[in-house]
Design a protein around this motif. Structure first.
Motif, PDB file in Angstrom:
ATOM      1  N   GLU A   2      -5.306   4.355 -25.524  1.00  0.00           N
ATOM      2  CA  GLU A   2      -5.911   3.971 -24.248  1.00  0.00           C
ATOM      3  C   GLU A   2      -4.872   3.967 -23.148  1.00  0.00           C
ATOM      4  OE1 GLU A   2      -9.165   1.452 -22.207  1.00  0.00           O
ATOM      5  OE2 GLU A   2      -9.067   1.642 -24.347  1.00  0.00           O
ATOM      6  N   GLU A   3      -5.263   4.467 -21.993  1.00  0.00           N
ATOM      7  CA  GLU A   3      -4.339   4.509 -20.859  1.00  0.00           C
ATOM      8  C   GLU A   3      -4.098   3.114 -20.319  1.00  0.00           C
ATOM      9  OE1 GLU A   3      -4.443   5.877 -16.233  1.00  0.00           O
ATOM     10  OE2 GLU A   3      -5.816   6.794 -17.637  1.00  0.00           O
ATOM     11  N   ARG A   4      -2.831   2.810 -20.037  1.00  0.00           N
ATOM     12  CA  ARG A   4      -2.536   1.558 -19.342  1.00  0.00           C
ATOM     13  C   ARG A   4      -3.168   1.625 -17.967  1.00  0.00           C
ATOM     14  NH1 ARG A   4       2.731   2.442 -21.171  1.00  0.00           N
ATOM     15  NH2 ARG A   4       3.153   3.402 -19.175  1.00  0.00           N
ATOM     16  N   GLN A   5      -3.748   0.540 -17.556  1.00  0.00           N
ATOM     17  CA  GLN A   5      -4.348   0.505 -16.235  1.00  0.00           C
ATOM     18  C   GLN A   5      -3.309   0.042 -15.226  1.00  0.00           C
ATOM     19  OE1 GLN A   5      -7.509   1.657 -15.624  1.00  0.00           O
ATOM     20  NE2 GLN A   5      -7.239   2.272 -17.736  1.00  0.00           N
ATOM     21  N   PRO A   6      -3.179   0.762 -14.099  1.00  0.00           N
ATOM     22  CA  PRO A   6      -2.212   0.337 -13.112  1.00  0.00           C
ATOM     23  C   PRO A   6      -2.628  -0.971 -12.464  1.00  0.00           C
ATOM     24  CG  PRO A   6      -3.553   2.111 -12.245  1.00  0.00           C
ATOM     25  CD  PRO A   6      -3.927   1.950 -13.692  1.00  0.00           C
ATOM     26  N   ALA A   7      -1.657  -1.627 -11.874  1.00  0.00           N
ATOM     27  CA  ALA A   7      -1.959  -2.859 -11.154  1.00  0.00           C
ATOM     28  C   ALA A   7      -3.027  -2.578 -10.117  1.00  0.00           C
ATOM     29  CB  ALA A   7      -0.693  -3.379 -10.479  1.00  0.00           C
ATOM     30  N   ASP A   8      -3.914  -3.539  -9.911  1.00  0.00           N
ATOM     31  CA  ASP A   8      -5.080  -3.318  -9.052  1.00  0.00           C
ATOM     32  C   ASP A   8      -4.681  -3.223  -7.589  1.00  0.00           C
ATOM     33  OD1 ASP A   8      -7.585  -3.141  -8.001  1.00  0.00           O
ATOM     34  OD2 ASP A   8      -8.058  -5.265  -8.221  1.00  0.00           O
ATOM     35  N   VAL A   9      -4.928  -2.040  -7.009  1.00  0.00           N
ATOM     36  CA  VAL A   9      -4.746  -1.864  -5.569  1.00  0.00           C
ATOM     37  C   VAL A   9      -6.006  -1.243  -4.995  1.00  0.00           C
ATOM     38  CG1 VAL A   9      -2.246  -1.670  -5.623  1.00  0.00           C
ATOM     39  CG2 VAL A   9      -3.636   0.385  -5.915  1.00  0.00           C
ATOM     40  N   SER A  10      -7.132  -1.398  -5.706  1.00  0.00           N
ATOM     41  CA  SER A  10      -8.335  -0.654  -5.359  1.00  0.00           C
ATOM     42  C   SER A  10      -8.914  -1.050  -4.010  1.00  0.00           C
ATOM     43  CB  SER A  10      -9.396  -0.840  -6.447  1.00  0.00           C
ATOM     44  OG  SER A  10      -9.703  -2.205  -6.607  1.00  0.00           O
ATOM     45  N   ASN A  11      -8.567  -2.200  -3.497  1.00  0.00           N
ATOM     46  CA  ASN A  11      -9.107  -2.568  -2.199  1.00  0.00           C
ATOM     47  C   ASN A  11      -8.210  -2.106  -1.057  1.00  0.00           C
ATOM     48  OD1 ASN A  11      -6.958  -4.327  -2.309  1.00  0.00           O
ATOM     49  ND2 ASN A  11      -8.203  -6.185  -2.327  1.00  0.00           N
ATOM     50  N   GLY A  12      -7.148  -1.361  -1.383  1.00  0.00           N
ATOM     51  CA  GLY A  12      -6.277  -0.825  -0.338  1.00  0.00           C
ATOM     52  C   GLY A  12      -5.361  -1.872   0.271  1.00  0.00           C
ATOM     53  N   GLN A  13      -5.473  -3.121  -0.197  1.00  0.00           N
ATOM     54  CA  GLN A  13      -4.642  -4.196   0.332  1.00  0.00           C
ATOM     55  C   GLN A  13      -3.520  -4.482  -0.657  1.00  0.00           C
ATOM     56  OE1 GLN A  13      -5.344  -5.324   3.437  1.00  0.00           O
ATOM     57  NE2 GLN A  13      -6.947  -3.802   3.405  1.00  0.00           N
ATOM     58  N   GLY A  14      -2.751  -5.462  -0.401  1.00  0.00           N
ATOM     59  CA  GLY A  14      -1.669  -5.843  -1.298  1.00  0.00           C
ATOM     60  C   GLY A  14      -0.560  -6.421  -0.464  1.00  0.00           C
ATOM     61  N   ASP A  15       0.336  -7.120  -1.120  1.00  0.00           N
ATOM     62  CA  ASP A  15       1.412  -7.709  -0.339  1.00  0.00           C
ATOM     63  C   ASP A  15       2.359  -6.627   0.157  1.00  0.00           C
ATOM     64  OD1 ASP A  15       3.375  -7.149  -2.329  1.00  0.00           O
ATOM     65  OD2 ASP A  15       2.834  -8.989  -3.379  1.00  0.00           O
ATOM     66  N   ALA A  16       3.180  -6.984   1.105  1.00  0.00           N
ATOM     67  CA  ALA A  16       4.053  -6.014   1.766  1.00  0.00           C
ATOM     68  C   ALA A  16       5.020  -5.358   0.801  1.00  0.00           C
ATOM     69  CB  ALA A  16       4.810  -6.696   2.906  1.00  0.00           C
ATOM     70  N   THR A  17       5.481  -6.101  -0.170  1.00  0.00           N
ATOM     71  CA  THR A  17       6.424  -5.548  -1.144  1.00  0.00           C
ATOM     72  C   THR A  17       5.781  -4.445  -1.959  1.00  0.00           C
ATOM     73  OG1 THR A  17       7.645  -7.627  -1.286  1.00  0.00           O
ATOM     74  CG2 THR A  17       7.864  -6.100  -3.132  1.00  0.00           C
ATOM     75  N   ARG A  18       4.596  -4.718  -2.482  1.00  0.00           N
ATOM     76  CA  ARG A  18       3.883  -3.705  -3.270  1.00  0.00           C
ATOM     77  C   ARG A  18       3.568  -2.477  -2.421  1.00  0.00           C
ATOM     78  NH1 ARG A  18       1.418  -4.664  -7.825  1.00  0.00           N
ATOM     79  NH2 ARG A  18      -0.470  -3.587  -7.187  1.00  0.00           N
ATOM     80  N   GLU A  19       3.159  -2.703  -1.187  1.00  0.00           N
ATOM     81  CA  GLU A  19       2.848  -1.578  -0.319  1.00  0.00           C
ATOM     82  C   GLU A  19       4.084  -0.719  -0.053  1.00  0.00           C
ATOM     83  OE1 GLU A  19      -0.380  -0.679   1.057  1.00  0.00           O
ATOM     84  OE2 GLU A  19      -0.794  -1.946  -0.666  1.00  0.00           O
ATOM     85  N   ARG A  20       5.233  -1.364   0.117  1.00  0.00           N
ATOM     86  CA  ARG A  20       6.480  -0.607   0.323  1.00  0.00           C
ATOM     87  C   ARG A  20       6.798   0.262  -0.880  1.00  0.00           C
ATOM     88  NH1 ARG A  20      10.894  -4.893   2.107  1.00  0.00           N
ATOM     89  NH2 ARG A  20      12.315  -3.186   1.608  1.00  0.00           N
ATOM     90  N   ILE A  21       6.590  -0.274  -2.060  1.00  0.00           N
ATOM     91  CA  ILE A  21       6.874   0.488  -3.276  1.00  0.00           C
ATOM     92  C   ILE A  21       5.903   1.656  -3.410  1.00  0.00           C
ATOM     93  CG2 ILE A  21       6.925   0.380  -5.806  1.00  0.00           C
ATOM     94  CD1 ILE A  21       7.768  -2.639  -5.418  1.00  0.00           C
ATOM     95  N   LEU A  22       4.622   1.414  -3.120  1.00  0.00           N
ATOM     96  CA  LEU A  22       3.639   2.495  -3.204  1.00  0.00           C
ATOM     97  C   LEU A  22       3.881   3.548  -2.120  1.00  0.00           C
ATOM     98  CD1 LEU A  22       0.428   0.447  -4.046  1.00  0.00           C
ATOM     99  CD2 LEU A  22       1.845   1.796  -5.598  1.00  0.00           C
ATOM    100  N   ASP A  23       4.293   3.109  -0.947  1.00  0.00           N
ATOM    101  CA  ASP A  23       4.652   4.078   0.100  1.00  0.00           C
ATOM    102  C   ASP A  23       5.832   4.939  -0.345  1.00  0.00           C
ATOM    103  OD1 ASP A  23       2.656   3.105   1.760  1.00  0.00           O
ATOM    104  OD2 ASP A  23       4.007   1.874   2.983  1.00  0.00           O
ATOM    105  N   ALA A  24       6.793   4.305  -1.003  1.00  0.00           N
ATOM    106  CA  ALA A  24       7.946   5.048  -1.520  1.00  0.00           C
ATOM    107  C   ALA A  24       7.500   6.060  -2.566  1.00  0.00           C
ATOM    108  CB  ALA A  24       8.975   4.079  -2.107  1.00  0.00           C
TER     109      ALA A  24
END
Length: 198
Positions: A2-24
């Motif tokens: 079974e595939e590991r499920q990524p951390a939930d970002v499905s609502n397009g929101q998230g704290d600034a740190t997570r967003e910076r990492i995803l932007d990277a």
């Protein structure tokens, strides 16, 4: 497995740190492809520490999956209300495929790393596909109410619709010399409409 499920970002929101990492991650995929996404590069580009990344994800692969999920979620944000008829649903699916192909990260994968696109989107149903399936299922169910979509289990129909759209998008570059863009859109529309027609 079974595939590991990524951390939930499905609502397009998230704290600034997570967003910076995803932007990277987005920037690295566009520039170097999936293989260029490492925890060390994510830390460097986001100006965050490696432990910070590991607090949110288990490895770089999980970050990539979350980044791709966020991009699908943002595309689906353009469709806040489910289609209520077959013509609307067909239009929405065609519009989704156009937006998906135009997305900078997915376009990079389709053009330069089709094997990575396949691994992340076709080999097994992951969070991005589940998000799309939920959207399609809701629209099919709504469109069945006006009898413009045939009877059947909306989830089953959504799965087949997803397979048709994914295959068409993945194969688009392969057949570009055989069929022009307008004809490709026309035939994909006919295939989707035929699947849904009563």
């Amino acid at each position: 497995m079974e595939e590991r499920q990524p951390a939930d970002v499905s609502n397009g929101q998230g704290d600034a740190t997570r967003e910076r990492i995803l932007d990277a991650a987005d920037a690295l995929i566009r520039r170097r492809g999936v293989h260029g996404v490492t925890v060390a590069e994510l830390a460097r580009r986001s100006t965050l520490s490696r432990p910070t990344i590991y607090r949110n994800w288990s490895d770089a692969d999980d970050v990539v999956r979350s980044a791709l999920l966020r991009r699908v979620s943002r595309i689906l944000d353009a469709f806040p209300v489910p289609a209520r008829s077959r013509p609307q649903l067909v239009d929405d699916v065609l519009r989704f495929t156009t937006m998906f192909r135009a997305d900078a990260v997915y376009a990079r994968l389709l053009d330069d790393e089709p094997e990575a696109f396949t691994r992340y989107t076709l080999q097994r149903v992951g969070s991005s596909q589940r998000l799309i399936l939920g959207w399609l299922e809701a629209a099919i169910s709504a469109a069945q109410q006006d009898d413009s979509v045939r009877r059947g289990t909306p989830r089953d129909m959504a799965v087949m619709l997803l397979l048709i759209a994914q295959s068409a998008v993945l194969s688009h570059g392969t057949v570009a010399d055989l069929i022009d863009e307008d004809a490709w859109q026309h035939e994909l529309r006919a295939a989707i409409d035929g699947l849904l027609r009563p």
